[in-house]
Write a protein that holds these residues in place. Structure first.
Motif, short mmCIF file in Angstrom:
data_model
loop_
_atom_site.label_atom_id
_atom_site.label_comp_id
_atom_site.label_asym_id
_atom_site.label_seq_id
_atom_site.Cartn_x
_atom_site.Cartn_y
_atom_site.Cartn_z
N HIS A 101 0.81 -1.22 0.00
CA HIS A 101 0.00 0.00 0.00
C HIS A 101 0.84 1.27 0.00
CE1 HIS A 101 0.76 0.12 4.33
NE2 HIS A 101 0.39 1.38 4.28
N SER A 102 2.05 1.22 0.50
CA SER A 102 2.86 2.43 0.54
C SER A 102 3.96 2.41 -0.53
CB SER A 102 3.48 2.60 1.92
OG SER A 102 4.33 1.51 2.20
N ASP A 103 3.96 1.43 -1.42
CA ASP A 103 4.97 1.36 -2.48
C ASP A 103 4.53 2.26 -3.63
OD1 ASP A 103 6.81 0.74 -4.40
OD2 ASP A 103 6.14 -1.32 -4.68
N PRO A 104 5.15 3.44 -3.76
CA PRO A 104 4.73 4.38 -4.81
C PRO A 104 4.79 3.79 -6.22
CG PRO A 104 6.19 5.47 -3.26
CD PRO A 104 6.21 4.00 -2.93
N ALA A 105 5.80 2.96 -6.49
CA ALA A 105 5.92 2.37 -7.83
C ALA A 105 4.72 1.48 -8.14
CB ALA A 105 7.22 1.59 -7.96
N GLN A 106 4.30 0.68 -7.16
CA GLN A 106 3.15 -0.19 -7.38
C GLN A 106 1.87 0.63 -7.52
OE1 GLN A 106 2.85 -3.85 -7.77
NE2 GLN A 106 1.14 -2.77 -8.66
N LEU A 107 1.70 1.62 -6.67
CA LEU A 107 0.52 2.48 -6.77
C LEU A 107 0.48 3.19 -8.11
CD1 LEU A 107 0.42 4.04 -3.18
CD2 LEU A 107 -1.03 2.22 -4.08
N ARG A 108 1.65 3.65 -8.58
CA ARG A 108 1.73 4.30 -9.89
C ARG A 108 1.30 3.34 -10.99
NH1 ARG A 108 6.65 5.94 -8.55
NH2 ARG A 108 6.45 7.93 -7.53
N ALA A 109 1.75 2.09 -10.89
CA ALA A 109 1.40 1.09 -11.91
C ALA A 109 -0.11 0.85 -11.92
CB ALA A 109 2.15 -0.22 -11.64
N LEU A 142 4.33 15.53 -10.41
CA LEU A 142 3.79 16.53 -9.50
C LEU A 142 3.60 16.01 -8.08
CD1 LEU A 142 1.16 18.32 -11.76
CD2 LEU A 142 3.50 19.03 -11.22
N SER A 143 3.31 14.72 -7.93
CA SER A 143 3.11 14.19 -6.58
C SER A 143 3.17 12.66 -6.59
CB SER A 143 1.76 14.64 -6.01
OG SER A 143 0.69 14.06 -6.72
N ALA A 144 3.42 12.13 -5.42
CA ALA A 144 3.39 10.67 -5.25
C ALA A 144 1.93 10.22 -5.36
CB ALA A 144 3.97 10.30 -3.88
N PRO A 145 1.68 8.96 -5.75
CA PRO A 145 0.31 8.50 -5.92
C PRO A 145 -0.55 8.67 -4.66
CG PRO A 145 1.84 6.88 -6.79
CD PRO A 145 2.66 7.93 -6.11
N MET A 146 -0.01 8.31 -3.51
CA MET A 146 -0.79 8.40 -2.28
C MET A 146 -1.08 9.86 -1.94
SD MET A 146 -2.19 6.09 -0.55
CE MET A 146 -3.29 6.11 0.83
N THR A 147 -0.14 10.74 -2.23
CA THR A 147 -0.36 12.18 -1.99
C THR A 147 -1.49 12.68 -2.88
OG1 THR A 147 1.98 12.45 -1.47
CG2 THR A 147 0.75 14.46 -2.00
N TRP A 148 -1.49 12.26 -4.14
CA TRP A 148 -2.53 12.67 -5.09
C TRP A 148 -3.90 12.18 -4.63
CZ3 TRP A 148 -5.39 9.84 -8.96
CH2 TRP A 148 -6.02 10.64 -9.91
N MET A 149 -3.98 10.91 -4.25
CA MET A 149 -5.27 10.36 -3.81
C MET A 149 -5.71 10.97 -2.48
SD MET A 149 -5.12 6.37 -5.05
CE MET A 149 -3.64 5.97 -4.11
#
Length: 194
Positions: free
Chosen positions: A7-15, A75-82
């Motif tokens: 859940h906190s892996d930005p690369a996986q969230l981005r994918a 512009l932002s990490a996935p979790m930051t965006w969500m």
């Protein structure tokens, strides 16, 4: 792969966001499974009521599904965006309640609370520095350009809705947003935040 563990892996969230942008329902489901507990917790802390937090979470994931194609990893990490989407939806709900006379002192306090308390100190620092960099770069934009970007990305309005609300031609809104995103990207890159 265990979505809870990533859940906190930005690369996986981005994918998964990339998959959602291409209407991959399995990727969107994995994104939801991995991030919804934390996002629900944020909405619940802001709103204080389960039914309102559930409503905001549902609205937020609808917005994430529809706007995943607009996500800019620079512009932002996935979790930051969500998190921004959920936070804005929750605050919008509080503003509507305040406007309707239903708000109380706790709502006023929640409106001013912009820190995700579930985040680790390192995540808070990263979100804080990213948010500050974005705020500084946004401030460098012309006022009208800042307004259209804010309406489109922070208030989740379509380009058509922005054009209608500001009584501007749709082409102008699209051009301003495209140019502003390019300027933001350049500004964040220069600051080392991209």
């Amino acid at each position: 792969m265990n979505t809870a563990a990533t859940h906190s892996d930005p690369a996986q969230l981005r994918a998964w966001l990339h998959g959602a942008a291409h209407r991959d329902r399995a990727a969107f489901r994995a994104l939801y499974d991995a991030s919804s507990p934390r996002l629900y917790g944020l909405a619940l802390r802001i709103l204080g009521r389960r039914e309102l937090a559930e409503e905001v979470l549902q609205e937020s994931f609808v917005a994430i599904w529809h706007h995943a194609v607009d996500y800019e990893s620079a512009l932002s990490a996935p979790m930051t965006w969500m998190t921004t989407i959920v936070r804005n939806r929750a605050f919008d709900l509080l503003r509507r309640a305040r406007h309707d006379g239903e708000a109380d002192a706790a709502d006023s306090h929640a409106m001013e609370s912009l820190v995700d308390m579930a985040a680790t100190p390192a995540e808070r620092l990263q979100m804080s520095s990213e948010a500050q960099a974005l705020a500084d770069c946004m401030a460098a934009l012309e006022e009208k350009h800042r307004e259209v970007v804010g309406m489109a990305f922070f208030h989740d309005l379509s380009h058509s809705d922005v054009a209608e609300k500001l009584t501007l031609p749709l082409g102008t809104v699209k051009t301003w947003i495209r140019r502003s995103l390019a300027r933001l990207h350049a500004c964040l890159s220069a600051r080392g935040a991209a």
